[in-house]
Each structure stands twice: as structure tokens, then as C-alpha cells.
Design a protein around this motif. Structure first.
Motif, PDB file in Angstrom:
ATOM      1  N   ALA A  11       0.832  -1.205   0.000  1.00  0.00           N
ATOM      2  CA  ALA A  11       0.000   0.000   0.000  1.00  0.00           C
ATOM      3  C   ALA A  11       0.868   1.257   0.000  1.00  0.00           C
ATOM      4  N   GLY A  12       1.973   1.235   0.735  1.00  0.00           N
ATOM      5  CA  GLY A  12       2.884   2.372   0.728  1.00  0.00           C
ATOM      6  C   GLY A  12       3.496   2.597  -0.642  1.00  0.00           C
ATOM      7  N   VAL A  14       2.167   1.712  -3.552  1.00  0.00           N
ATOM      8  CA  VAL A  14       1.109   2.195  -4.446  1.00  0.00           C
ATOM      9  C   VAL A  14       0.824   3.669  -4.182  1.00  0.00           C
ATOM     10  N   LEU A  15       0.733   4.053  -2.909  1.00  0.00           N
ATOM     11  CA  LEU A  15       0.486   5.449  -2.573  1.00  0.00           C
ATOM     12  C   LEU A  15       1.613   6.344  -3.088  1.00  0.00           C
ATOM     13  N   GLY A  16       2.852   5.919  -2.935  1.00  0.00           N
ATOM     14  CA  GLY A  16       3.980   6.692  -3.446  1.00  0.00           C
ATOM     15  C   GLY A  16       3.932   6.839  -4.957  1.00  0.00           C
ATOM     16  N   VAL A  18       1.272   6.706  -6.862  1.00  0.00           N
ATOM     17  CA  VAL A  18       0.144   7.580  -7.221  1.00  0.00           C
ATOM     18  C   VAL A  18       0.516   9.039  -6.978  1.00  0.00           C
ATOM     19  N   LEU A  19       1.171   9.315  -5.850  1.00  0.00           N
ATOM     20  CA  LEU A  19       1.560  10.697  -5.560  1.00  0.00           C
ATOM     21  C   LEU A  19       2.558  11.220  -6.581  1.00  0.00           C
ATOM     22  N   LEU A  28       6.424  14.029  -2.379  1.00  0.00           N
ATOM     23  CA  LEU A  28       6.697  12.846  -1.565  1.00  0.00           C
ATOM     24  C   LEU A  28       7.449  13.175  -0.269  1.00  0.00           C
ATOM     25  N   VAL A  31       4.971  14.693   2.212  1.00  0.00           N
ATOM     26  CA  VAL A  31       4.092  13.678   2.792  1.00  0.00           C
ATOM     27  C   VAL A  31       4.836  12.877   3.852  1.00  0.00           C
TER      28      VAL A  31
END
Length: 54
Positions: A11-12, A14-16, A18-19, A28, A31
Motif C-alpha cells: 500500500a505504501g 502504491v500510494l507513493g 500515485v503521488l 513525496l 508527505v
């Protein structure tokens, strides 16, 4: 427990991605600083109840 850890790492990532894809690469570090500040506040709040003075 191991599956949860792997899902958190995924999940980390994927979030990175996407950002970085949606915004700029400079968002980044911002965040990461915000998440670090939240973690620090949680530790400070939890320390009051975790280590009770005798």
C-alpha cells in the motif's frame, strides 16, 4: 501478521507511485514529513499511558 506487513508495504508503494504520478516528485518528501510528525505525536500521546510513574 506477515501478510498484514506485506500489504502495508504494498500500500505504501502504491500510494507513493500515485503521488509521484499525479503530482510532482517533490510532494513525496512533504508527505513523509507529515507522516513522521503524526507518528511522533502518537508516540508522545501513547507514552503518557504506557509508562506510568510509580
Amino acid at each position: 501478521m506477515a501478510v498484514g506487513t506485506q500489504l502495508a508495504i504494498f500500500a505504501g508503494g502504491v500510494l507513493g507511485a500515485v503521488l509521484i504520478g499525479a503530482l510532482d516528485g517533490l510532494v513525496l518528501p512533504v508527505v513523509m514529513i507529515v507522516l513522521s510528525a503524526v507518528a511522533l505525536l502518537l508516540v508522545i500521546a501513547g507514552r503518557r499511558t504506557a509508562f506510568v510513574a510509580r
